[in-house]
Each structure stands twice: as C-alpha cells, then as structure tokens.
Write a protein that holds these residues in place. Sequence first.
Motif, mmCIF file in Angstrom:
data_model
loop_
_atom_site.group_PDB
_atom_site.id
_atom_site.type_symbol
_atom_site.label_atom_id
_atom_site.label_comp_id
_atom_site.label_asym_id
_atom_site.label_seq_id
_atom_site.Cartn_x
_atom_site.Cartn_y
_atom_site.Cartn_z
ATOM 1 N N VAL A 20 4.237 -2.689 8.449
ATOM 2 C CA VAL A 20 3.677 -1.737 9.410
ATOM 3 C C VAL A 20 2.199 -2.062 9.569
ATOM 4 C CG1 VAL A 20 3.235 0.679 9.954
ATOM 5 C CG2 VAL A 20 5.321 0.034 8.716
ATOM 6 N N THR A 21 1.763 -2.231 10.814
ATOM 7 C CA THR A 21 0.373 -2.575 11.110
ATOM 8 C C THR A 21 -0.287 -1.454 11.904
ATOM 9 O OG1 THR A 21 0.876 -4.945 11.127
ATOM 10 C CG2 THR A 21 -1.138 -4.251 12.243
ATOM 11 N N ASN A 22 -1.515 -1.144 11.534
ATOM 12 C CA ASN A 22 -2.290 -0.133 12.246
ATOM 13 C C ASN A 22 -2.790 -0.719 13.563
ATOM 14 O OD1 ASN A 22 -4.253 1.695 13.177
ATOM 15 N ND2 ASN A 22 -4.745 2.343 11.090
ATOM 16 N N PRO A 23 -2.370 -0.184 14.708
ATOM 17 C CA PRO A 23 -2.783 -0.764 15.995
ATOM 18 C C PRO A 23 -4.273 -0.618 16.269
ATOM 19 C CG PRO A 23 -1.632 1.315 16.338
ATOM 20 C CD PRO A 23 -1.493 0.988 14.883
ATOM 21 N N ASP A 24 -4.931 0.340 15.619
ATOM 22 C CA ASP A 24 -6.363 0.548 15.848
ATOM 23 C C ASP A 24 -7.215 -0.482 15.113
ATOM 24 O OD1 ASP A 24 -5.823 2.770 17.443
ATOM 25 O OD2 ASP A 24 -5.785 4.111 15.695
ATOM 26 N N THR A 25 -6.780 -0.872 13.921
ATOM 27 C CA THR A 25 -7.564 -1.808 13.109
ATOM 28 C C THR A 25 -6.936 -3.194 13.029
ATOM 29 O OG1 THR A 25 -6.415 -1.153 11.079
ATOM 30 C CG2 THR A 25 -8.380 0.108 11.694
ATOM 31 N N ASN A 26 -5.665 -3.295 13.428
ATOM 32 C CA ASN A 26 -4.895 -4.541 13.324
ATOM 33 C C ASN A 26 -4.736 -4.991 11.872
ATOM 34 O OD1 ASN A 26 -3.350 -6.446 14.739
ATOM 35 N ND2 ASN A 26 -4.991 -7.970 14.639
ATOM 36 N N LEU A 27 -4.821 -4.035 10.942
ATOM 37 C CA LEU A 27 -4.621 -4.317 9.526
ATOM 38 C C LEU A 27 -3.262 -3.771 9.088
ATOM 39 C CD1 LEU A 27 -8.149 -3.398 8.100
ATOM 40 C CD2 LEU A 27 -7.247 -5.690 8.587
ATOM 41 N N THR A 28 -2.627 -4.479 8.183
ATOM 42 C CA THR A 28 -1.306 -4.078 7.690
ATOM 43 C C THR A 28 -1.465 -3.077 6.552
ATOM 44 O OG1 THR A 28 -0.326 -6.202 8.301
ATOM 45 C CG2 THR A 28 0.843 -4.887 6.666
ATOM 46 N N CYS A 29 -0.827 -1.918 6.706
ATOM 47 C CA CYS A 29 -0.938 -0.887 5.672
ATOM 48 C C CYS A 29 0.265 -0.877 4.739
ATOM 49 C CB CYS A 29 -1.098 0.493 6.307
ATOM 50 S SG CYS A 29 0.342 1.053 7.264
ATOM 51 N N LEU A 30 1.414 -1.370 5.215
ATOM 52 C CA LEU A 30 2.637 -1.261 4.421
ATOM 53 C C LEU A 30 3.472 -2.529 4.571
ATOM 54 C CD1 LEU A 30 4.958 1.885 4.333
ATOM 55 C CD2 LEU A 30 5.892 -0.404 4.254
ATOM 56 N N ILE A 31 3.956 -3.026 3.450
ATOM 57 C CA ILE A 31 4.906 -4.147 3.428
ATOM 58 C C ILE A 31 6.041 -3.774 2.486
ATOM 59 C CG2 ILE A 31 5.273 -6.589 2.939
ATOM 60 C CD1 ILE A 31 2.322 -7.073 3.328
ATOM 61 N N LEU A 32 7.248 -4.060 2.904
ATOM 62 C CA LEU A 32 8.404 -3.829 2.040
ATOM 63 C C LEU A 32 9.375 -4.991 2.196
ATOM 64 C CD1 LEU A 32 10.208 -0.473 1.388
ATOM 65 C CD2 LEU A 32 11.507 -2.589 1.562
ATOM 66 N N ASP A 33 9.637 -5.675 1.098
ATOM 67 C CA ASP A 33 10.640 -6.740 1.036
ATOM 68 C C ASP A 33 11.759 -6.280 0.111
ATOM 69 O OD1 ASP A 33 8.796 -8.118 2.498
ATOM 70 O OD2 ASP A 33 8.460 -9.713 1.037
ATOM 71 N N ALA A 34 13.001 -6.416 0.548
ATOM 72 C CA ALA A 34 14.120 -6.022 -0.315
ATOM 73 C C ALA A 34 15.438 -6.449 0.305
ATOM 74 C CB ALA A 34 14.126 -4.514 -0.552
ATOM 75 N N ASN A 35 16.437 -6.584 -0.544
ATOM 76 C CA ASN A 35 17.831 -6.711 -0.120
ATOM 77 C C ASN A 35 18.508 -5.378 -0.413
ATOM 78 O OD1 ASN A 35 17.428 -9.868 -1.445
ATOM 79 N ND2 ASN A 35 17.990 -9.608 0.688
ATOM 80 N N LEU A 36 19.075 -4.764 0.605
ATOM 81 C CA LEU A 36 19.638 -3.423 0.457
ATOM 82 C C LEU A 36 21.159 -3.449 0.415
ATOM 83 C CD1 LEU A 36 17.482 -1.409 3.046
ATOM 84 C CD2 LEU A 36 16.957 -1.966 0.672
ATOM 85 N N SER A 37 21.711 -2.586 -0.407
ATOM 86 C CA SER A 37 23.141 -2.294 -0.394
ATOM 87 C C SER A 37 23.303 -0.803 -0.666
ATOM 88 C CB SER A 37 23.903 -3.127 -1.430
ATOM 89 O OG SER A 37 23.401 -2.900 -2.729
ATOM 90 N N PHE A 38 24.447 -0.268 -0.290
ATOM 91 C CA PHE A 38 24.614 1.181 -0.276
ATOM 92 C C PHE A 38 25.912 1.582 -0.972
ATOM 93 C CE2 PHE A 38 22.539 -0.523 3.449
ATOM 94 C CZ PHE A 38 21.320 0.131 3.438
ATOM 95 N N ASN A 39 25.804 2.559 -1.853
ATOM 96 C CA ASN A 39 26.961 3.143 -2.527
ATOM 97 C C ASN A 39 27.083 4.586 -2.047
ATOM 98 O OD1 ASN A 39 27.532 0.865 -4.463
ATOM 99 N ND2 ASN A 39 25.435 1.337 -5.052
ATOM 100 N N LEU A 40 28.118 4.847 -1.260
ATOM 101 C CA LEU A 40 28.207 6.115 -0.542
ATOM 102 C C LEU A 40 29.501 6.856 -0.860
ATOM 103 C CD1 LEU A 40 27.083 4.713 2.930
ATOM 104 C CD2 LEU A 40 25.634 5.713 1.151
ATOM 105 N N LYS A 41 29.400 8.177 -0.817
ATOM 106 C CA LYS A 41 30.571 9.026 -0.995
ATOM 107 C C LYS A 41 30.665 9.998 0.179
ATOM 108 C CE LYS A 41 30.945 8.848 -6.035
ATOM 109 N NZ LYS A 41 31.076 9.644 -7.282
ATOM 110 N N PHE A 42 31.845 10.040 0.784
ATOM 111 C CA PHE A 42 32.099 10.939 1.906
ATOM 112 C C PHE A 42 33.243 11.880 1.548
ATOM 113 C CE2 PHE A 42 30.218 7.209 3.868
ATOM 114 C CZ PHE A 42 29.363 7.750 4.816
#
Length: 241
Positions: free
Chosen positions: A24-46
């Motif tokens: 996520v980059t701040n459009p006003d400053t052009n600086l990146t405030c947030l970085i997230l790297d990950a491989n996601l998987s989901f264990n769900l119950k319905f």
Amino acid sequence: MAFMRFAFVFVCGALAVSAEHWNVTNPDTNLTCLILDANLSFNLKFLNETSNQTQSYTADFNQTNNVYGECDTTHNNQPVNYLKVEFYVTSKDPASLLKVWTVKFWFGKPKDSAAFQLVDYNLVTAGTAEIPFSGTFARPTSAEAEIQAKDKNAFQCSDTTIGLDHESSIQLRNLRTIAFADLNSTNFPKEQQYELCLRDSKTSDVVPIVVGACLAGLVVIVLVAYLVGRARAKRQGYASV
C-alpha cells in the motif's frame, strides 16, 4: 565437491521462497506504508442448514484479482493501515476460478512500544464447486495474533495461523510484513531487520546446536579415519620389512 555443490544449491533454493506480494502506497507522499508477503490457505467450517451439520473445507489461494489499501484511515476509532485483497481460490471447475474472495487486514499502533500490530481482519468467501457455501468470517474477540514488531522492524514467520469465528482460520506461510513505514520502494529493503514469530525463534535457537553437533561429529569421523589409516600404514610398513 559434488556434495558441496548440491548442499549450496539446496540452501539457496530454500532461502528463495516465493510468496504473494502486496503493498500500500500513500498517494500524497508516494511512500509505501504497508507490505505483506504470504502464501494463504483457509480452513473453514460452514453450517449446512439442510442437514443442520457443520462441514469442514480447505481452500488455497490461487491468484490476486485486485488490491486496495489506505495508509491514513481509521478502524474502531484508531489510526490504521488498511489492506484489502480480492482473489481467486484453486478449483477444478473453470467457473469457480472466477469466484472472487476477499480478505482484509487492519494494522494499528498499540499503546505499548510496538510499532505496528495486526488488530483486525476478516474473510468473505464465495461458493465454488468444492465449497458450495459462502459467508463472512470475522476475527473473534478472543483471538490473539502475534503479528507485530517494534521500532522500524518488520515481522517474519515461516508458518502462522490467525483464527476466525465459526472455528475457522487463515494459515499464512512465508509471511513477511511491515506497517506504518515510510519506504521508498514497494519491496522490503535489503537491510530490513525482522522480528521472528515464536515458532521460528525456537527453530533459530536449535539450528546452531544442530550445526555444532554435526561439525563435532564430522571432526570425530575425520579423526577416526585418520587413526585407522595411520594404523594400516604402520602394519603395511611392518609387513614390507
């Protein structure tokens, strides 16, 4: 020598672990405030309303569809960095590959000395051929995520799980993240320092012990081989006399 080359390639390959990359980059400053790297998987119950029974399913992240975020916003009356990822999950059905799921992360600044902490998250699913249900899963009020860091550090974990309601969860592998940063790049700096999760901290303590034990064992093997070779050489010398 061949073994050493193999070991080198193996270690380098183990370090070069790929993961999904979002920022996520701040459009006003052009600086990146947030970085997230990950491989996601989901264990769900319905809850199957027809049979009134709970059914368990697993799903794996397939491909990012869209990413949205904000550096300066609020959530639950506190300043946060916000990341929203729309994505597809794996499926054998071509039509199901177009069903959009959404995961949201909110990173806040706690009152203690932590620079950032994952304070909220949720998941919205869509029905697929493998999972014929859809729903919204939220962070339970009792959930405690260890995803946080102090000062200018980032957070890193090889495998961690964050809980959802309905006894469900999101598994994040090869996780690296930082929030409330002011980075000139959308990637982690080479000199970035990381705080490890508890699981990896224990592993990092064990590795030097294992390496030391292996080296000690290697020294013993070499010494024994030397003594055996020396003894054989002496016997051959006596035999020649």
